[in-house]
Design an enzyme around this catalytic site. Sequence first.
Site, mmCIF file in Angstrom:
data_model
loop_
_atom_site.group_PDB
_atom_site.id
_atom_site.type_symbol
_atom_site.label_atom_id
_atom_site.label_comp_id
_atom_site.label_asym_id
_atom_site.label_seq_id
_atom_site.Cartn_x
_atom_site.Cartn_y
_atom_site.Cartn_z
ATOM 1 N N ASN A 37 -22.031 40.041 -141.935
ATOM 2 C CA ASN A 37 -22.354 40.984 -140.904
ATOM 3 C C ASN A 37 -22.704 39.902 -139.461
ATOM 4 O O ASN A 37 -23.622 39.244 -139.781
ATOM 5 C CB ASN A 37 -23.634 41.824 -141.155
ATOM 6 C CG ASN A 37 -23.616 43.211 -140.246
ATOM 7 O OD1 ASN A 37 -22.755 43.396 -139.514
ATOM 8 N ND2 ASN A 37 -24.716 43.726 -140.731
ATOM 9 N N ARG A 147 -35.335 54.436 -150.081
ATOM 10 C CA ARG A 147 -36.113 53.566 -149.565
ATOM 11 C C ARG A 147 -36.853 54.232 -148.221
ATOM 12 O O ARG A 147 -36.132 55.074 -147.578
ATOM 13 C CB ARG A 147 -35.456 52.468 -149.064
ATOM 14 C CG ARG A 147 -35.932 51.239 -148.330
ATOM 15 C CD ARG A 147 -35.159 50.276 -147.905
ATOM 16 N NE ARG A 147 -34.419 50.687 -146.531
ATOM 17 C CZ ARG A 147 -33.781 49.920 -145.596
ATOM 18 N NH1 ARG A 147 -33.665 48.833 -146.137
ATOM 19 N NH2 ARG A 147 -33.421 50.155 -144.557
ATOM 20 N N TYR A 159 -37.244 48.187 -137.755
ATOM 21 C CA TYR A 159 -35.999 47.830 -138.661
ATOM 22 C C TYR A 159 -35.903 49.123 -139.721
ATOM 23 O O TYR A 159 -36.977 49.469 -140.066
ATOM 24 C CB TYR A 159 -36.384 46.741 -139.619
ATOM 25 C CG TYR A 159 -35.459 46.605 -140.713
ATOM 26 C CD1 TYR A 159 -34.219 46.338 -140.556
ATOM 27 C CD2 TYR A 159 -35.858 47.016 -141.913
ATOM 28 C CE1 TYR A 159 -33.397 46.465 -141.459
ATOM 29 C CE2 TYR A 159 -34.979 47.325 -143.038
ATOM 30 C CZ TYR A 159 -33.786 46.901 -142.822
ATOM 31 O OH TYR A 159 -32.994 46.963 -143.896
ATOM 32 N N ASP A 220 -38.587 47.895 -147.213
ATOM 33 C CA ASP A 220 -38.134 46.583 -146.966
ATOM 34 C C ASP A 220 -38.988 46.115 -145.716
ATOM 35 O O ASP A 220 -39.005 46.626 -144.713
ATOM 36 C CB ASP A 220 -36.801 46.967 -146.479
ATOM 37 C CG ASP A 220 -35.948 45.635 -146.297
ATOM 38 O OD1 ASP A 220 -36.636 44.423 -146.491
ATOM 39 O OD2 ASP A 220 -34.577 45.470 -146.267
ATOM 40 N N HIS A 222 -38.412 43.292 -144.487
ATOM 41 C CA HIS A 222 -37.469 42.311 -143.556
ATOM 42 C C HIS A 222 -37.941 41.182 -142.997
ATOM 43 O O HIS A 222 -37.710 40.795 -141.923
ATOM 44 C CB HIS A 222 -36.785 43.399 -142.651
ATOM 45 C CG HIS A 222 -35.240 43.267 -142.572
ATOM 46 N ND1 HIS A 222 -34.586 43.013 -141.421
ATOM 47 C CD2 HIS A 222 -34.553 43.724 -143.376
ATOM 48 C CE1 HIS A 222 -33.348 42.876 -141.650
ATOM 49 N NE2 HIS A 222 -33.168 43.426 -142.614
ATOM 50 N N GLU A 246 -39.424 44.818 -150.649
ATOM 51 C CA GLU A 246 -38.505 43.900 -150.351
ATOM 52 C C GLU A 246 -38.733 42.882 -149.446
ATOM 53 O O GLU A 246 -39.262 43.337 -148.240
ATOM 54 C CB GLU A 246 -37.129 44.644 -150.216
ATOM 55 C CG GLU A 246 -35.973 44.068 -149.782
ATOM 56 C CD GLU A 246 -34.806 44.599 -149.440
ATOM 57 O OE1 GLU A 246 -35.024 45.877 -149.679
ATOM 58 O OE2 GLU A 246 -33.846 44.091 -148.979
ATOM 59 N N GLU A 272 -31.523 39.141 -150.570
ATOM 60 C CA GLU A 272 -30.122 39.398 -149.681
ATOM 61 C C GLU A 272 -29.666 38.402 -148.832
ATOM 62 O O GLU A 272 -28.221 38.369 -148.652
ATOM 63 C CB GLU A 272 -30.366 40.882 -149.073
ATOM 64 C CG GLU A 272 -31.050 40.673 -147.778
ATOM 65 C CD GLU A 272 -31.319 41.920 -146.931
ATOM 66 O OE1 GLU A 272 -31.438 42.918 -147.599
ATOM 67 O OE2 GLU A 272 -31.418 42.096 -145.787
ATOM 68 N N ARG A 293 -32.120 40.300 -155.336
ATOM 69 C CA ARG A 293 -31.451 41.260 -154.243
ATOM 70 C C ARG A 293 -29.997 40.761 -153.741
ATOM 71 O O ARG A 293 -29.623 41.492 -152.885
ATOM 72 C CB ARG A 293 -32.330 41.275 -153.111
ATOM 73 C CG ARG A 293 -33.547 42.411 -153.256
ATOM 74 C CD ARG A 293 -32.876 43.659 -153.358
ATOM 75 N NE ARG A 293 -32.789 44.136 -151.898
ATOM 76 C CZ ARG A 293 -31.650 45.046 -151.537
ATOM 77 N NH1 ARG A 293 -30.933 45.582 -152.456
ATOM 78 N NH2 ARG A 293 -31.413 45.347 -150.340
ATOM 79 N N GLU A 349 -28.630 49.585 -154.481
ATOM 80 C CA GLU A 349 -28.673 49.979 -153.206
ATOM 81 C C GLU A 349 -27.368 50.554 -153.033
ATOM 82 O O GLU A 349 -26.195 50.120 -153.141
ATOM 83 C CB GLU A 349 -28.829 48.903 -152.058
ATOM 84 C CG GLU A 349 -29.008 49.421 -150.726
ATOM 85 C CD GLU A 349 -29.484 48.357 -149.880
ATOM 86 O OE1 GLU A 349 -29.240 47.228 -150.233
ATOM 87 O OE2 GLU A 349 -29.823 48.484 -148.624
ATOM 88 N N TRP A 412 -36.181 39.007 -137.833
ATOM 89 C CA TRP A 412 -35.585 40.143 -137.473
ATOM 90 C C TRP A 412 -35.386 40.832 -139.047
ATOM 91 O O TRP A 412 -35.035 40.070 -140.004
ATOM 92 C CB TRP A 412 -34.270 40.237 -136.746
ATOM 93 C CG TRP A 412 -34.135 41.915 -136.659
ATOM 94 C CD1 TRP A 412 -34.491 42.853 -135.844
ATOM 95 C CD2 TRP A 412 -32.834 42.376 -137.324
ATOM 96 N NE1 TRP A 412 -34.003 43.862 -136.207
ATOM 97 C CE2 TRP A 412 -32.975 43.882 -137.089
ATOM 98 C CE3 TRP A 412 -32.102 41.973 -138.594
ATOM 99 C CZ2 TRP A 412 -32.292 44.812 -137.618
ATOM 100 C CZ3 TRP A 412 -31.436 42.888 -139.124
ATOM 101 C CH2 TRP A 412 -31.383 44.433 -138.712
#
Length: 412
Positions: A37, A147, A159, A220, A222, A246, A272, A293, A349, A412
Amino acid sequence: MKIDRAEVIVTSPDRNFVTLKITTDDGLTGLGDATLNGRELAVVAYLTEHVVPLLIGKDPHRIEDTWQFLYRSAYWRRGPVTMAAIAAVDVALWDIKAKAAGMPLYQLLGGASREGVLAYGHASGKDIPELFDSIRSHLDQGYRAIRVQTGVPGLKSIYGVASNAAAEGNTGRRYDYDPAQRADLPVEEDWDTRAYLRHLPSVFEAVRAEFGPELPLLHDGHHRMTPIQAAKLGKSLEPYDLFWLEDCTPAENQKALRLVRQHTTTPLAIGEVFNTVWDYQTLIEEQLIDYVRSAVTHTGGISPMKKILDYAAQYQIRSGIHGPTDISPVGMAAAVHLDLAIHNFGIQEYMKHGEMTNEVFQQSFTFNDGYLHPGERPGLGVDLDVDAAGKYPYQTAYLPFNRLHDGTVHDW
Ligand code: GCO
Ligand code: MG
């Protein structure tokens, strides 16, 4: 059987996707997801310039050998671009092998260990009433695990809240929630960890009071907290019995999780943004997390993901494979086959893709009553319609970034 050709297909139906399509001399095709991404074209170049030419003429059945060759012969190891490129090859070769065997991929990974794969969806709202509506809508869609993300008083953006950017009308998004925005520059968001820490426990208190004790709830963080802030949050959320918290703190420094773990029994999920087993070494060996994750797409494919999860299983750590919309249907299918086969499955997820994405990628996996199943078609069970893909050319898109109120750039 030999690899005859490999093509890199870039398409942007609801968002950008990068797919590798490998074709053998006897006409079998395999697909692999290589979407990273906001940095998609770096993986396109890595594949086109440095991987595709090396694949031609190779035996597609030699998945492990090809993986080791791509990983070791580059000399420069690891990193999200390299590992997303290798993942696409690995998954495409598993797709081909399973098609050659005439079996759905999960059968080659050991067969089904369960009837279906429990999935969680993303509910969000700028305030509690909007969050409740979003949770209800997810329950209506069949989700059995959710979530929860909300806005924080005093912050313009947070977020995970779809409505912020969507309300600003500049996203080009056409589906649920995707933080990446089609624009030439990344959008700036604001952040205040202390305001977030003060607010979040009241959100979970309200959600538990409204929806009861049984519904599995996830959250999350983040990567935004320091270890001591993460420890404090984990502790303050204990009464609300989270399924997991998370990315409570960036985990490049794996030992930092020792501090979080000493202070809270809230289960922790991390990984992740990781791309190899080495990112997990301390986390797994010292049982500092409860869920892995990583995405199949960003961790070198099915072969290394299976190894990471087998390693995690020895420490009673379970899977929670990354599955936001930036994982293409090809990457999602790979995850669901693996989820069905492994013993230490935790949760998957799952954010639904948009209609245009489903037009480009035809999928055999299903979502019923909260559970995903990969279907029984030989291989991964995903086809890519090249003509449909061609209708949606690449569009520049970036993830947002954060600044604190004094202007400092924050995670972020
Ligand atoms: C998640 C993630 C994603 C990421 C996204 C970045 O838990 O689903 O945090 O939503 O933000 O994958 O590309
Ligand atoms: Mg996340």
